[in-house]
Design a protein around this motif. Structure first.
Motif, PDB file in Angstrom:
ATOM      1  N   ASP A  20      12.367  -7.069  19.166  1.00 19.05           N
ATOM      2  CA  ASP A  20      11.152  -7.299  18.753  1.00 19.05           C
ATOM      3  C   ASP A  20      10.641  -6.742  17.435  1.00 19.05           C
ATOM      4  O   ASP A  20      10.669  -5.508  17.150  1.00 19.05           O
ATOM      5  CB  ASP A  20      10.042  -6.941  19.727  1.00 19.05           C
ATOM      6  N   PRO A  21      10.240  -7.603  16.357  1.00 15.42           N
ATOM      7  CA  PRO A  21       9.993  -7.059  15.040  1.00 15.42           C
ATOM      8  C   PRO A  21       8.823  -5.992  15.063  1.00 15.42           C
ATOM      9  O   PRO A  21       8.975  -5.373  14.066  1.00 15.42           O
ATOM     10  CB  PRO A  21       9.484  -8.444  14.247  1.00 15.42           C
ATOM     11  N   ARG A  22       8.194  -6.225  16.046  1.00 15.37           N
ATOM     12  CA  ARG A  22       6.792  -5.060  16.150  1.00 15.37           C
ATOM     13  C   ARG A  22       7.320  -3.573  16.167  1.00 15.37           C
ATOM     14  O   ARG A  22       6.955  -2.801  16.013  1.00 15.37           O
ATOM     15  CB  ARG A  22       5.805  -5.449  17.142  1.00 15.37           C
ATOM     16  N   THR A  23       8.469  -3.654  16.864  1.00 10.33           N
ATOM     17  CA  THR A  23       9.103  -2.317  17.379  1.00 10.33           C
ATOM     18  C   THR A  23      10.364  -2.090  16.585  1.00 10.33           C
ATOM     19  O   THR A  23      10.381  -0.947  16.188  1.00 10.33           O
ATOM     20  CB  THR A  23       9.332  -2.139  18.824  1.00 10.33           C
ATOM     21  N   ALA A  24      11.333  -2.708  16.560  1.00 11.76           N
ATOM     22  CA  ALA A  24      12.540  -2.454  16.006  1.00 11.76           C
ATOM     23  C   ALA A  24      13.118  -1.160  16.352  1.00 11.76           C
ATOM     24  O   ALA A  24      13.686  -0.288  15.424  1.00 11.76           O
ATOM     25  CB  ALA A  24      12.715  -2.869  14.728  1.00 11.76           C
ATOM     26  N   GLU A  25      13.013  -0.563  17.480  1.00  9.92           N
ATOM     27  CA  GLU A  25      13.468   0.514  18.141  1.00  9.92           C
ATOM     28  C   GLU A  25      14.537   0.828  18.707  1.00  9.92           C
ATOM     29  O   GLU A  25      14.513   0.242  19.890  1.00  9.92           O
ATOM     30  CB  GLU A  25      12.041   1.394  18.501  1.00  9.92           C
ATOM     31  N   GLY A  41      10.875   9.158  23.342  1.00 10.26           N
ATOM     32  CA  GLY A  41      11.702   9.350  22.353  1.00 10.26           C
ATOM     33  C   GLY A  41      10.494   9.810  21.052  1.00 10.26           C
ATOM     34  O   GLY A  41       9.494  10.228  21.540  1.00 10.26           O
ATOM     35  N   GLU A  42      10.847   9.360  19.666  1.00  6.67           N
ATOM     36  CA  GLU A  42       9.749   9.588  18.798  1.00  6.67           C
ATOM     37  C   GLU A  42       9.876   8.437  17.649  1.00  6.67           C
ATOM     38  O   GLU A  42      11.147   7.972  17.500  1.00  6.67           O
ATOM     39  CB  GLU A  42      10.212  11.002  18.004  1.00  6.67           C
ATOM     40  N   ALA A  44       7.807   6.735  14.161  1.00  2.00           N
ATOM     41  CA  ALA A  44       7.332   6.989  12.818  1.00  2.00           C
ATOM     42  C   ALA A  44       5.617   7.039  12.464  1.00  2.00           C
ATOM     43  O   ALA A  44       5.401   7.742  11.532  1.00  2.00           O
ATOM     44  CB  ALA A  44       7.897   6.360  11.474  1.00  2.00           C
ATOM     45  N   SER A  45       5.169   6.241  13.520  1.00  2.00           N
ATOM     46  CA  SER A  45       3.531   6.315  13.140  1.00  2.00           C
ATOM     47  C   SER A  45       2.835   5.854  14.703  1.00  2.00           C
ATOM     48  O   SER A  45       3.483   5.383  15.492  1.00  2.00           O
ATOM     49  CB  SER A  45       3.217   5.081  12.300  1.00  2.00           C
ATOM     50  N   GLU A  47       0.887   3.581  15.022  1.00  2.00           N
ATOM     51  CA  GLU A  47       0.824   2.011  15.149  1.00  2.00           C
ATOM     52  C   GLU A  47       2.183   1.456  16.053  1.00  2.00           C
ATOM     53  O   GLU A  47       1.926   0.920  16.967  1.00  2.00           O
ATOM     54  CB  GLU A  47       0.730   1.437  13.907  1.00  2.00           C
ATOM     55  N   ARG A  48       3.177   2.388  15.531  1.00  2.78           N
ATOM     56  CA  ARG A  48       4.613   1.895  16.114  1.00  2.78           C
ATOM     57  C   ARG A  48       4.653   2.383  17.773  1.00  2.78           C
ATOM     58  O   ARG A  48       5.178   1.742  18.418  1.00  2.78           O
ATOM     59  CB  ARG A  48       5.663   2.407  15.284  1.00  2.78           C
ATOM     60  N   VAL A  72       6.709  11.492  15.033  1.00  2.43           N
ATOM     61  CA  VAL A  72       7.526  12.560  14.558  1.00  2.43           C
ATOM     62  C   VAL A  72       6.754  13.231  13.478  1.00  2.43           C
ATOM     63  O   VAL A  72       5.819  12.840  12.675  1.00  2.43           O
ATOM     64  CB  VAL A  72       9.136  11.825  14.112  1.00  2.43           C
TER      65      VAL A  72
END
Lengths: 84, 246
Positions: A20-25, A41-42, A44-45, A47-48, A72
């Protein structure tokens, strides 16, 4: 999404968080326990972090999402490692 | 002593603009060089790369980077590398650069690397074309890393990759996904190329410290592992100011 077979359901949620482009995790673990899903997990923001809950909830509204993902840290390091 | 700052997997994008910059303001007090170990963006788009470029532009120390798998996701890695280069960031892929410091020089050889697994538990170039292509890609990039290390004409050599060369720094990741996190072929190249330090990212649940079979120190600097803006490694014995072993 059917959660009758938890292994498949957890795998589908993991794939969704990656694609999913919103997450890409790729660095978030999904653990399914009964009707509860735990995300670890961790990212970067903040919002993510919120997007993770969104994506999982859309795909599996029957599950209660426990988002244990942290944002993070970015502080300056206080020490250095000496490599002799 | 050469002071090396390093971080990987910063995964910047519009929503994380400026996130690291405050911690980089005093970089010169801590380090002579900054290494970026790939996964600088989230989706590998040029818009995200612009955020990365601005975050690491105009720093008081040289910045050397490799790209990671996320930086390839939108299929524009060369454009990303070009954009970062325009902002003064040296992007390596199968090549090397020598950074001149006060009284010292350090060479950095970089490749993204790839997966494949680790000795005795790895894929082989056998069977379907897809499998052969997978393994041969890793063989090819490892070869380019070894050649790039060989070409460095400086007393200190650093290998910079995104994927891991060893399993030590993967501890904490599920064993089942190790073949997607790195390859022993990278470690073999690092050992044969005479590196003094190897730095990588990619393994968010891994650990920081490891060594190659040949004894080269390996550090996983993925930001979720190091839990700060960057780590600093003081590499001793390579600037002529300290006694070398006989």
């Amino acid at each position: 999404m059917s959660t009758k077979t938890p292994q498949y359901a957890a795998a589908r949620l993991t794939q969704a968080l990656a694609s999913d482009p919103r997450t890409a995790e790729l660095g978030v673990r999904v653990q399914l326990r009964g009707e509860h899903v735990y995300l670890v997990g961790e990212v970067a923001s903040e919002e993510r972090r919120r997007h993770l809950t969104e994506v999982v909830h859309e795909l599996a509204p029957e599950l209660t999402v426990h988002n244990e993902v942290g944002v993070v840290e970015c502080r300056e390091p206080s020490t250095a490692e000496e490599l002799d | 002593m050469i002071r090396i700052a390093a971080v990987g997997d910063v995964h910047l994008g519009e929503d994380a603009r400026g996130r690291l910059r405050p911690a980089l303001e005093h970089l010169r007090d801590h380090a002579d060089l900054l290494l970026l170990a790939g996964d600088l963006t989230k989706h590998g788009t040029l818009a995200e790369a612009r955020v990365v470029a601005e975050e690491f532009a105009d720093l008081p120390v040289p910045v050397v980077a490799v790209l990671g798998n996320h930086d390839h996701h939108a299929d524009v890695p060369e454009e990303i590398a070009g954009l970062l280069t325009e902002h003064g960031i040296r992007v390596l892929e199968g090549d090397s650069t020598v950074v001149q410091l006060d009284g010292a020089a350090v060479g950095v050889a970089g490749v993204k690397g790839f997966g494949g697994g680790f000795a005795g538990k790895c894929g082989s170039a056998f069977g379907e074309p897809e499998m052969k292509a997978f393994v041969r890609h890793t063989e090819e990039v490892a070869g380019r890393l070894r050649d790039a290390l060989d070409r460095i004409d400086a007393p200190a050599r650093i290998a910079l990759t995104h994927y891991s060369p060893v399993t030590d720094t993967l501890r904490g990741e599920p064993l089942e996904i190790y073949p997607f996190l790195g390859s022993y072929l990278l470690a073999e190249a690092i050992d044969e190329g005479g590196a003094d330090l190897a730095v990588h990212g990619h393994a968010h649940f891994g650990t920081e410290h490891g060594t190659t079979p040949g004894g080269v120190r390996v550090r996983n600097v993925a930001q979720p592992v190091i839990r700060c803006a960057y780590k600093v490694y003081n590499l001793h014995g390579h600037d002529g100011s300290e006694a070398q072993p006989a």
